[in-house]
Scaffold this active site. Structure first.
Site, mmCIF file in Angstrom:
data_model
loop_
_atom_site.group_PDB
_atom_site.id
_atom_site.type_symbol
_atom_site.label_atom_id
_atom_site.label_comp_id
_atom_site.label_asym_id
_atom_site.label_seq_id
_atom_site.Cartn_x
_atom_site.Cartn_y
_atom_site.Cartn_z
ATOM 1 N N GLU A 142 34.666 49.512 74.646
ATOM 2 C CA GLU A 142 33.754 48.375 74.680
ATOM 3 C C GLU A 142 33.017 48.206 73.363
ATOM 4 O O GLU A 142 32.802 47.091 72.890
ATOM 5 C CB GLU A 142 32.750 48.547 75.826
ATOM 6 C CG GLU A 142 33.359 48.435 77.203
ATOM 7 C CD GLU A 142 33.915 47.047 77.479
ATOM 8 O OE1 GLU A 142 33.464 46.084 76.834
ATOM 9 O OE2 GLU A 142 34.801 46.931 78.329
ATOM 10 N N GLU B 30 37.686 38.505 91.638
ATOM 11 C CA GLU B 30 38.028 39.664 90.820
ATOM 12 C C GLU B 30 39.409 40.188 91.161
ATOM 13 O O GLU B 30 40.120 40.698 90.302
ATOM 14 C CB GLU B 30 36.972 40.757 91.014
ATOM 15 C CG GLU B 30 36.987 41.819 89.961
ATOM 16 C CD GLU B 30 36.492 41.350 88.600
ATOM 17 O OE1 GLU B 30 35.830 42.127 87.917
ATOM 18 O OE2 GLU B 30 36.763 40.200 88.211
#
Length: 829
Positions: free
Chosen positions: A101, A342
């Protein structure tokens, strides 16, 4: 060349589906994107965009959004944002961060900002003071990430301490053994760009080494990679393979590394992987995970939203037909649920109901429009904009959807929403003259940061240590294509011809592929539809297949398979087929269950922005057949249990009664409040701490007798959600709610106190233990739950499987990927 292109565009307008969108309408939508970005950025940044504990206390949203400001022609704001980054951001914090990330969001954001800064400086109007300060920060961050690569395999640890590195006594990291494929394979663009910008090859060397190792560990028969790998041994920990969470951006970066760096090795590897993807995973319009060692054997019955990036990658590859088909399927799912859930099943039902404002679908829409020139994709973009404004907009920005079925919100707006969503939507509607630079000179990272293609000549890759050019290149594995965002098809009707057969697929459902049976293997010794949990012979057959049975406290039965415990390899495969059939059967059974309902607080100061997920009842008014729902002020019934005639009937009349679960049947409660004149009822769970976040949906059943006499709607709230309603009633005295099948449009022009603003959260809501090798499980509702409530698990797979998507890269359903550490299935992983 220009007259030919103009002629092709004219054909697209004449023959594309519907009437071409006018220039004025496109500009209106372009300006709407800018307004929405301003709403999110200006309301969010002052107090919410400066700290991100999970990713290192940098100004994450600020950094991630730098190059978006330039794309949207906000050069003054960009210059101010760069100054703020330079003055406020510190990179030496004693905090453990996700390597993946931090790379795609922070390092990529700094490099994208640097690329824009030097471009503007060269134009001579802005950033004249700039002296590569963002690049210096990027280099510092790069060195702080390098300790993660100190492994024998070259695969990085998933986490690193920005101050103390890895393995040190104060680092609080280095104990991890596994990482997702996307997490390790999504470093090359940012690290190579950093090397090319600075002239220091060390970053590119380490990123190449990680990619080389992943390539060597591919399954040599199927040429597929698994989802999770041991960073020390290189053994696959999870052997399911797809193009979504956990793997996605690995494939993306192989192709884009070839484009940015000009190294044929990356193109060869991508093409070999791509051929296997199209052979085993692609079942147009579906993309289904398989087992890397048994690629004809499906690994799951659902798809995660991160795979929505794949049609865009296929456009860059030049394989347009499957891109159009898969994108159309995703669009139909989006229209059905307002957003992409999702995860959703192969017959397009909700599997995981969250939607953290992911940009992948908008990304693919943009690339398909640029490739086909079909105005249909402009209308798709309009739908995305409308849904964001109608359902996700709040006074302090935009809020992620907690449940797409009810419209309830989560307190989060991830940085990728500003970094990617508005960038792709703006580019979709903008003209070339609207852009401050030529987009053809740049490539997008997985976080949509812009890196200049001129980096390909900044450092000769063939001289870069660790480059794997020594492997023999097989020309048969080359499909010499380059990214092209110009019109590719002389026949503009082509996209429509491909879309038409898929258009109604979501509503009608699609046939599911039958489980694979090897020749001569025969059928499984036990079929799922024949299984009986109290049959000793069946239990023995399960044992032989490595399947164990666990009785849960709520009356359900959980089946778990450990393939290594089967009596033979053949029995293990039989067990896998049995589990697959059982999940299919469980999925079919759940079709008969009612979906959740919504309780929306519409009075001051909420004005519809608070939506609570509620369980339905099998009796009373069917809210799905009501276009308006039932609206009324709430009143606590006396007695609170609702198990006797109400003593405060005069207050309940014309209102919605609040009741506590327990002591009697739900139908009895409904009859008592109906007799008192209530227009609806809400039963609140008496189990302290229960929440729709963690517990399966409750569906209230009748009392075994006819309930045709009950004519009002009654819904169920868990304890946590019920307390939100009770606290509101206590504080404001009068609270009005709307009972409906899903949330209605909420007002967005009402100012809200700062405490009501959304806060960036980088940890996805789908977290839990990851799946383990050769293990699968499924829960079945085989008995009646306590009281008159039947418990329904909205997921067709177990909790362990649920955490699986959390390991992605674009994350998210991540455990680490673009995210679920930041994007919950975004990086793409």
């Amino acid at each position: 060349m220009f007259p030919i292109r103009l002629h092709l565009l004219l054909l697209a307008f004449l023959f594309g589906q519907g009437v071409a969108m006018s220039r004025e309408e496109r500009h209106k939508l372009r300006n709407q994107v800018v307004e929405m970005f301003d709403h999110a950025y200006q309301n969010y940044m002052p107090s919410r965009g400066d700290v991100d504990d999970a990713l290192g206390k940098f100004s994450l949203t600020l950094i991630d959004t730098l190059d978006t400001l330039v794309v949207l022609n906000k050069t003054t704001e960009f210059e101010a944002a760069v100054r703020r980054v330079l003055s406020d951001v510190k990179l030496d914090n004693d905090i453990v961060v996700s390597v993946f990330e931090t790379n795609i969001r922070v390092l990529g954001g700094l490099l994208g900002g640097h690329s824009m800064a030097i471009m503007l400086k060269e134009r001579g109007h802005h950033m004249l003071w700039y002296q590569d300060e963002l690049l210096h920060m990027a280099k510092e961050l790069g060195f702080r990430l390098l300790p993660a690569f100190n492994t024998s395999s070259g695969l990085p640890f998933p986490r690193v301490n920005l101050k103390y590195g890895v393995l040190g006594p104060e680092s609080r990291t280095g104990t991890e053994t596994d990482t997702c494929t996307a997490c390790a394979g999504t470093m090359i663009l940012e690290f190579a760009a950093l090397s090319r910008f600075t002239g220091d090859p060390i970053f590119e060397v380490h990123a190449r080494r990680a990619l080389d190792f992943l390539w060597e560990k591919r399954q040599r028969i199927s040429n597929l990679v698994g989802t999770t790998i041991n960073i020390h041994s290189g053994e696959w920990v999870r052997r399911d393979s797809g193009v979504g969470a956990g793997i996605d951006s690995y494939y993306e970066y192989l192709f884009k590394a070839y484009v940015l760096l000009g190294d044929d090795v990356f193109l060869q590897r991508f093409n070999i992987h791509y051929a296997s993807i199209m052979k085993y995973i692609s079942q147009p319009p579906l993309l289904l995970d398989v087992h890397i060692h048994k690629p004809l054997l499906p690994a799951r019955t659902w798809m995660d939203s991160l795979l929505a990036f794949f049609p865009g990658l296929q456009v860059l590859k030049g394989d347009i037909r499957p891109a159009i088909e898969t994108h159309e399927m995703l669009y139909q799912v989006t229209k059905k649920h307002n957003f992409l859930p999702e995860a959703f099943t192969t017959d397009f039902r909700v599997h995981w109901a969250q939607h953290p404002l992911r940009p992948e679908f908008a990304e693919s829409t943009y690339f398909l429009y640029k490739a086909t020139g079909d105005p249909y994709y402009l209308e798709v973009g309009r739908t995305v904009l409308d849904n964001l404004n109608r359902f996700a907009r709040v006074p302090c920005g935009f809020a992620a959807m907690k449940d797409v079925r009810t419209g309830s919100h989560e307190d989060r707006m991830d940085s990728f929403f500003l970094a990617e969503m508005f960038k792709y939507l703006y580019l979709l509607f903008a003209d070339q003259e609207d852009l401050p630079f030529d987009l053809e000179d740049y490539i997008f990272t997985t976080e949509a940061h812009l890196l200049p293609l001129s980096l390909s000549v900044a450092l000769n890759s063939s001289n870069t240590p660790g480059n794997a050019t020594s492997e023999d290149l097989d020309d048969t594995n080359f499909d010499w294509t380059c990214p092209n965002n110009r019109l590719l098809f002389p026949d503009p009707a082509y996209p429509r011809i491909l879309r038409d057969p898929i258009r109604n697929a979501v509503d009608k459902g699609c046939p599911r592929p039958l489980p694979y049976r090897e020749p001569g293997m025969g059928r499984p010794p036990l079929r799922a539809q024949d299984f009986m949990a109290n049959n000793p012979e069946h239990l023995e057959l399960l044992r032989r297949m490595g399947v164990s049975l666990i009785h849960l406290k709520d009356g359900r039965v959980q089946l778990v398979q450990h393939a290594t415990q089967a009596v033979s390899a053949v029995a293990a495969e039989d067990g896998m087929r049995f589990m697959q059939e059982m999940m299919e059967l469980s999925s079919q059974q759940q079709k008969e269950q009612l979906p959740p309902r919504a309780i929306q607080i519409v009075s001051h100061p909420f004005f519809g922005r608070v939506v609570l997920t509620a369980g339905p009842a099998q009796f009373g008014t069917d809210l799905s057949k009501s276009s308006t729902g039932v609206r009324g002020f709430v009143t606590v019934a006396e007695p609170y249990s609702g198990c006797a005639e109400l003593s405060n009937g005069e207050y309940v009349q014309g209102r919605i009664a609040l009741l506590q679960r327990g002591q009697c049947m739900f139908a009895e409660k409904a009859r008592h409040i109906q007799k008192a004149g209530a227009v609806g009822g809400i039963v609140i769970d008496d189990n302290d701490g229960s929440s729709s976040d963690t517990a399966p949906l409750f569906q209230m059943a009748g009392d075994g007798h006819s309930t045709d006499d009950v004519h009002l709607p009654i819904l169920f709230l868990f304890h946590k959600e019920g307390n939100i309603l009770l606290d509101a009633l206590k504080e404001y005295g009068e609270v009005e709610v709307l009972l409906s099948d899903k949330a209605r449009d909420r007002g967005v022009d009402v100012h809200e106190e700062e405490k009501g603003c959304i806060t960036e959260k980088t940890t996805p809501s789908l977290q839990g233990p990851g799946d383990h090798l050769h293990t699968s499980s499924v829960e079945l509702d085989v008995s009646v739950a306590e009281e008159d409530v039947s418990q329904v698990d909205e997921d067709t797979s177990p909790q362990e499987e649920k955490a699986e998507s959390a390991e992605s890269s674009r994350t998210d359903p991540s455990g680490e990927g673009k995210e679920p550490e930041g994007k919950a299935p975004e990086g793409r992983a």
